[in-house]
Design a protein around this motif. Sequence first.
Motif, PDB file in Angstrom:
ATOM      1  N   THR A  18      35.821  43.855  36.195  1.00 18.12           N
ATOM      2  CA  THR A  18      37.191  43.570  36.591  1.00 18.12           C
ATOM      3  C   THR A  18      37.962  44.880  36.489  1.00 18.12           C
ATOM      4  O   THR A  18      38.028  45.483  35.412  1.00 18.12           O
ATOM      5  N   THR A  36      33.764  43.926  31.614  1.00 18.74           N
ATOM      6  CA  THR A  36      32.463  44.123  32.257  1.00 18.74           C
ATOM      7  C   THR A  36      31.460  43.112  31.711  1.00 18.74           C
ATOM      8  O   THR A  36      31.601  42.613  30.591  1.00 18.74           O
ATOM      9  N   TYR A  72      31.416  43.141  42.072  1.00 18.92           N
ATOM     10  CA  TYR A  72      30.062  42.708  41.726  1.00 18.92           C
ATOM     11  C   TYR A  72      29.068  43.633  42.434  1.00 18.92           C
ATOM     12  O   TYR A  72      29.127  43.801  43.651  1.00 18.92           O
ATOM     13  N   GLU A  79      37.902  42.131  41.606  1.00 16.08           N
ATOM     14  CA  GLU A  79      36.696  41.780  40.875  1.00 16.08           C
ATOM     15  C   GLU A  79      35.515  42.371  41.644  1.00 16.08           C
ATOM     16  O   GLU A  79      35.289  42.032  42.810  1.00 16.08           O
ATOM     17  N   ILE A 125      29.895  34.191  40.374  1.00 17.82           N
ATOM     18  CA  ILE A 125      31.156  34.761  40.860  1.00 17.82           C
ATOM     19  C   ILE A 125      32.284  33.755  40.729  1.00 17.82           C
ATOM     20  O   ILE A 125      33.380  34.075  40.265  1.00 17.82           O
ATOM     21  N   SER A 173      33.279  33.523  37.050  1.00 14.29           N
ATOM     22  CA  SER A 173      33.721  34.704  36.298  1.00 14.29           C
ATOM     23  C   SER A 173      34.887  35.453  36.927  1.00 14.29           C
ATOM     24  O   SER A 173      35.591  36.189  36.222  1.00 14.29           O
ATOM     25  N   ALA A 174      35.124  35.272  38.227  1.00 15.75           N
ATOM     26  CA  ALA A 174      36.231  35.969  38.883  1.00 15.75           C
ATOM     27  C   ALA A 174      37.556  35.276  38.579  1.00 15.75           C
ATOM     28  O   ALA A 174      37.638  34.041  38.575  1.00 15.75           O
ATOM     29  N   VAL A 195      37.659  39.536  45.661  1.00 17.33           N
ATOM     30  CA  VAL A 195      36.317  39.819  45.151  1.00 17.33           C
ATOM     31  C   VAL A 195      35.608  40.760  46.114  1.00 17.33           C
ATOM     32  O   VAL A 195      35.645  40.568  47.335  1.00 17.33           O
ATOM     33  N   HIS A 231      29.122  43.141  36.840  1.00 19.88           N
ATOM     34  CA  HIS A 231      30.465  42.676  37.199  1.00 19.88           C
ATOM     35  C   HIS A 231      31.499  43.470  36.421  1.00 19.88           C
ATOM     36  O   HIS A 231      31.401  43.603  35.193  1.00 19.88           O
ATOM     37  N   LEU A 279      31.754  42.308  46.835  1.00 19.15           N
ATOM     38  CA  LEU A 279      30.320  42.215  46.570  1.00 19.15           C
ATOM     39  C   LEU A 279      29.648  43.422  47.203  1.00 19.15           C
ATOM     40  O   LEU A 279      29.653  43.569  48.426  1.00 19.15           O
ATOM     41  N   THR A 322      24.982  44.547  43.006  1.00 21.34           N
ATOM     42  CA  THR A 322      23.678  43.894  42.861  1.00 21.34           C
ATOM     43  C   THR A 322      22.642  44.477  43.807  1.00 21.34           C
ATOM     44  O   THR A 322      22.956  45.249  44.722  1.00 21.34           O
TER      45      THR A 322
END
Length: 397
Positions: free
Chosen positions: A226, A208, A239, A237, A274, A277-278, A284, A224, A286, A241
């Motif tokens: 995982t 995280t 995210y 992954e 992203i 870090s992914a 992914v 974030h 979002l 926000t």
Amino acid sequence: MVASKRVMTAQRGFARWAMVCATAVALLTTTGCGTEETGAGASITLATWNVGLAYNFVALAIERREAVAAAVAATDADVLCLQEVWTPEDIALIETAAKGAGYAHVLVEPMTEDTTGLPIACTPGDTADLAPCANANCKEDGNLVACVQSKCGKELAAISGSCLTCLAGSLTLSLDQIFDKCTKAGGKFSWGGHHGLMLVSKVPFAKTERTALDSTLVQRAVLHATLDASAGKPALEVYCTHLTAGLSSIKYTGTYSGWEAEQAAQIEAMGKHIDASAKAGTPVALLGDLNCGPDAGTDIKAEMPANWAKVVGLGFVDAWLEGGSPKCTFCGDNTLVVGAADAGGEASVIDHIALRGFGGTMRASRIHDGKVTVQTGEGAKETHLSDHFGLRVELEQ
């Protein structure tokens, strides 16, 4: 609501993996090509919801909070991204409810603004006319922002940007406490600098992190996580926000040309984050209130569509919009939107579950769009749970 369905074409790498898997099954007569490492062949359900617990800005926040916590606990999802959970008390309330419903893993990482050395926000000239007007007309009003805008608009328009920022950022306090705070100290962000995000999950987190975004008035950030694919769920992954809103009621005082430009910069920064870090090759997701979205037929109106195009340009596909007949998530007929403190964006889809690199089936639906009865000082009142409706999507590889 009838769920929408769309089968997305697998990317080349996924197709190649599937072919190898099928060949192995044929030659070795084994089953379950999906492994603990990837969770392939499994399913997962994601959800997002802006709960609107913004005191004195979204009506009936205090009265709704218990019902909101119960609705969070009742959400049928593996991973849920929440926005606008601002106070420590509300964080604790919702965390307790969520954990009681099996959301054992909670990511918040609150942020606090360092106000050391900041100048006093409001001068005597700022409050000389505004304070008497607000005290005379709005002291007992549960929707303080809307009341001050309507009853003291001239006085509000005359104050400085720093004073406006401090007043708007202190809405958890009483009216007297707000003026007392802002005439004795300074501060750039609402809610003490916290981002208001919570990511709750029934799937363990393997990793995280929290990343701040350049913001004005409200500190924006990205959570974030995982997901731990060894738990039997697909590798993902996630995210979570809540991007800058195009506020019509508050003058922009930041470093960009306006609210929309600031949001555009946040999308660009988030995209870089992203990408960095992914894990390569991992899908992914979002999730959150992005405060932008496109036109969709005759019912859905665009909100900052150029910024939504930037999100799409990052490679994301929205599960709800792709379903064919989406309905709004921020709606003009929502009881908490009618007569709200900030106008604009009604009849739009600004809440999103967007996927990148996912090659499977998506079934999306709108959630938490019903009404509840809460107790107010004037008796029982029917209201929606939040000024936003939530979204849920079932993913199957």
